[in-house]
Design a protein around this motif. Sequence first.
Motif, PDB file in Angstrom:
ATOM      1  N   SER A   1       5.672  -5.825   2.086  1.00 50.78           N
ATOM      2  CA  SER A   1       5.338  -6.060   0.685  1.00 50.78           C
ATOM      3  C   SER A   1       4.141  -5.203   0.283  1.00 50.78           C
ATOM      4  CB  SER A   1       5.028  -7.542   0.479  1.00 50.78           C
ATOM      5  OG  SER A   1       4.508  -7.780  -0.788  1.00 50.78           O
ATOM      6  N   GLU A   2       3.108  -5.172   1.100  1.00 45.12           N
ATOM      7  CA  GLU A   2       1.924  -4.356   0.802  1.00 45.12           C
ATOM      8  C   GLU A   2       2.261  -2.873   0.804  1.00 45.12           C
ATOM      9  OE1 GLU A   2      -1.316  -5.005  -0.098  1.00 45.12           O
ATOM     10  OE2 GLU A   2      -0.463  -6.995  -0.461  1.00 45.12           O
ATOM     11  N   LEU A   3       3.086  -2.465   1.777  1.00 50.70           N
ATOM     12  CA  LEU A   3       3.478  -1.052   1.817  1.00 50.70           C
ATOM     13  C   LEU A   3       4.253  -0.668   0.560  1.00 50.70           C
ATOM     14  CD1 LEU A   3       4.526  -0.472   5.540  1.00 50.70           C
ATOM     15  CD2 LEU A   3       2.629   0.574   4.318  1.00 50.70           C
ATOM     16  N   MET A   4       5.165  -1.548   0.147  1.00 44.95           N
ATOM     17  CA  MET A   4       5.943  -1.261  -1.059  1.00 44.95           C
ATOM     18  C   MET A   4       5.026  -1.221  -2.285  1.00 44.95           C
ATOM     19  SD  MET A   4       9.353  -3.498  -0.229  1.00 44.95           S
ATOM     20  CE  MET A   4      10.009  -3.433  -1.847  1.00 44.95           C
ATOM     21  N   ARG A   5       4.074  -2.155  -2.372  1.00 40.97           N
ATOM     22  CA  ARG A   5       3.137  -2.166  -3.494  1.00 40.97           C
ATOM     23  C   ARG A   5       2.267  -0.910  -3.471  1.00 40.97           C
ATOM     24  NH1 ARG A   5      -1.843  -3.734  -4.761  1.00 40.97           N
ATOM     25  NH2 ARG A   5      -2.390  -4.453  -2.704  1.00 40.97           N
ATOM     26  N   ALA A   6       1.780  -0.549  -2.258  1.00 46.86           N
ATOM     27  CA  ALA A   6       0.955   0.663  -2.152  1.00 46.86           C
ATOM     28  C   ALA A   6       1.767   1.908  -2.510  1.00 46.86           C
ATOM     29  CB  ALA A   6       0.390   0.774  -0.735  1.00 46.86           C
ATOM     30  N   GLN A   7       3.027   1.922  -2.038  1.00 48.96           N
ATOM     31  CA  GLN A   7       3.889   3.070  -2.339  1.00 48.96           C
ATOM     32  C   GLN A   7       4.157   3.135  -3.842  1.00 48.96           C
ATOM     33  OE1 GLN A   7       7.631   2.952  -0.313  1.00 48.96           O
ATOM     34  NE2 GLN A   7       8.172   5.036  -0.889  1.00 48.96           N
ATOM     35  N   ALA A   8       4.406   1.987  -4.459  1.00 49.79           N
ATOM     36  CA  ALA A   8       4.659   1.961  -5.911  1.00 49.79           C
ATOM     37  C   ALA A   8       3.405   2.414  -6.666  1.00 49.79           C
ATOM     38  CB  ALA A   8       5.069   0.546  -6.342  1.00 49.79           C
ATOM     39  N   ALA A   9       2.221   1.948  -6.214  1.00 51.81           N
ATOM     40  CA  ALA A   9       0.965   2.350  -6.863  1.00 51.81           C
ATOM     41  C   ALA A   9       0.757   3.850  -6.695  1.00 51.81           C
ATOM     42  CB  ALA A   9      -0.205   1.553  -6.276  1.00 51.81           C
ATOM     43  N   MET A  10       1.046   4.341  -5.484  1.00 53.48           N
ATOM     44  CA  MET A  10       0.873   5.768  -5.219  1.00 53.48           C
ATOM     45  C   MET A  10       1.835   6.586  -6.067  1.00 53.48           C
ATOM     46  SD  MET A  10      -0.898   7.812  -3.496  1.00 53.48           S
ATOM     47  CE  MET A  10      -1.423   7.356  -1.911  1.00 53.48           C
ATOM     48  N   GLU A  11       3.064   6.166  -6.170  1.00 52.98           N
ATOM     49  CA  GLU A  11       4.052   6.880  -6.995  1.00 52.98           C
ATOM     50  C   GLU A  11       3.630   6.851  -8.464  1.00 52.98           C
ATOM     51  OE1 GLU A  11       7.857   5.046  -6.207  1.00 52.98           O
ATOM     52  OE2 GLU A  11       8.012   6.020  -4.244  1.00 52.98           O
ATOM     53  N   GLU A  12       3.093   5.707  -8.896  1.00 53.60           N
ATOM     54  CA  GLU A  12       2.631   5.582 -10.279  1.00 53.60           C
ATOM     55  C   GLU A  12       1.495   6.569 -10.536  1.00 53.60           C
ATOM     56  OE1 GLU A  12       2.544   4.585 -14.095  1.00 53.60           O
ATOM     57  OE2 GLU A  12       4.054   3.937 -12.676  1.00 53.60           O
TER      58      GLU A  12
ATOM     59  N   LEU B   1       3.898 -11.755   8.969  1.00 45.19           N
ATOM     60  CA  LEU B   1       3.069 -10.539   8.927  1.00 45.19           C
ATOM     61  C   LEU B   1       3.901  -9.321   8.559  1.00 45.19           C
ATOM     62  CD1 LEU B   1       0.689 -11.017  12.005  1.00 45.19           C
ATOM     63  CD2 LEU B   1       0.063 -11.017   9.580  1.00 45.19           C
ATOM     64  N   GLU B   2       5.089  -9.233   9.166  1.00 46.80           N
ATOM     65  CA  GLU B   2       5.956  -8.096   8.863  1.00 46.80           C
ATOM     66  C   GLU B   2       6.370  -8.112   7.384  1.00 46.80           C
ATOM     67  OE1 GLU B   2       9.153  -8.341  11.678  1.00 46.80           O
ATOM     68  OE2 GLU B   2       7.893  -7.673  13.336  1.00 46.80           O
ATOM     69  N   THR B   3       6.663  -9.315   6.870  1.00 43.81           N
ATOM     70  CA  THR B   3       7.039  -9.438   5.462  1.00 43.81           C
ATOM     71  C   THR B   3       5.869  -9.033   4.566  1.00 43.81           C
ATOM     72  OG1 THR B   3       8.547 -11.240   6.001  1.00 43.81           O
ATOM     73  CG2 THR B   3       7.909 -11.040   3.702  1.00 43.81           C
ATOM     74  N   LEU B   4       4.672  -9.535   4.886  1.00 43.03           N
ATOM     75  CA  LEU B   4       3.483  -9.161   4.099  1.00 43.03           C
ATOM     76  C   LEU B   4       3.213  -7.670   4.182  1.00 43.03           C
ATOM     77  CD1 LEU B   4       1.001 -12.083   4.883  1.00 43.03           C
ATOM     78  CD2 LEU B   4       2.031 -11.516   2.674  1.00 43.03           C
ATOM     79  N   LEU B   5       3.346  -7.115   5.369  1.00 37.14           N
ATOM     80  CA  LEU B   5       3.109  -5.686   5.561  1.00 37.14           C
ATOM     81  C   LEU B   5       4.099  -4.861   4.739  1.00 37.14           C
ATOM     82  CD1 LEU B   5       1.486  -3.514   7.041  1.00 37.14           C
ATOM     83  CD2 LEU B   5       3.139  -3.664   8.905  1.00 37.14           C
TER      84      LEU B   5
END
Length: 170
Positions: A146-157, A140-144
């Motif tokens: 990963s999702e946070l990094m993806r969300a952060q990357a999407a937000m930065e984009e 769960l921590e790994t998925l979280l």
Amino acid sequence: GSDPAKAGLGHCLSTVALFLSVPELLEVRASNREAVQLVMQRRSADAEQLCWAHDVIRTRLWMHRIADVTAGTKDESVFETRLRSLADEALRTRMATEMQDALLQMEEQVRAFQGVVDQRLQDQERSMKHMVEERVQQELETLLRSELMRAQAAMEERVRQRVCVIFRQE
């Protein structure tokens, strides 16, 4: 009767007589009639043990006497059969009791073993549950992350695209 020396001798003879075979008992009887009478008299001191000893001795002597009296007669087989039946029944009863005791002891051992096995299984279950929970938590921590990094990357984009749009408009 009331002589303490004879009373002590009778008790000792009763104890010794328990370990004598029938021929040895007959030799004692033949050599000293008073000794056998002392053994055969019942006393109140150790009544239960002495009664049992006396009964064993009497039974052995009577069985031997019956064998002597009926030897060579047609009654010999009748008495022999009945005495064997009596001995067989006593043996059967004793063996049934021993078997029942052995079964009870075995059941107790099985219950004790089952308790140990149950405890070990519970310990293994707790350990396995703890390992699974840890593994799930790590996943769960790994998925979280990963999702946070993806969300952060999407937000930065998106922020980058908006900044680009704003700069283009200016």
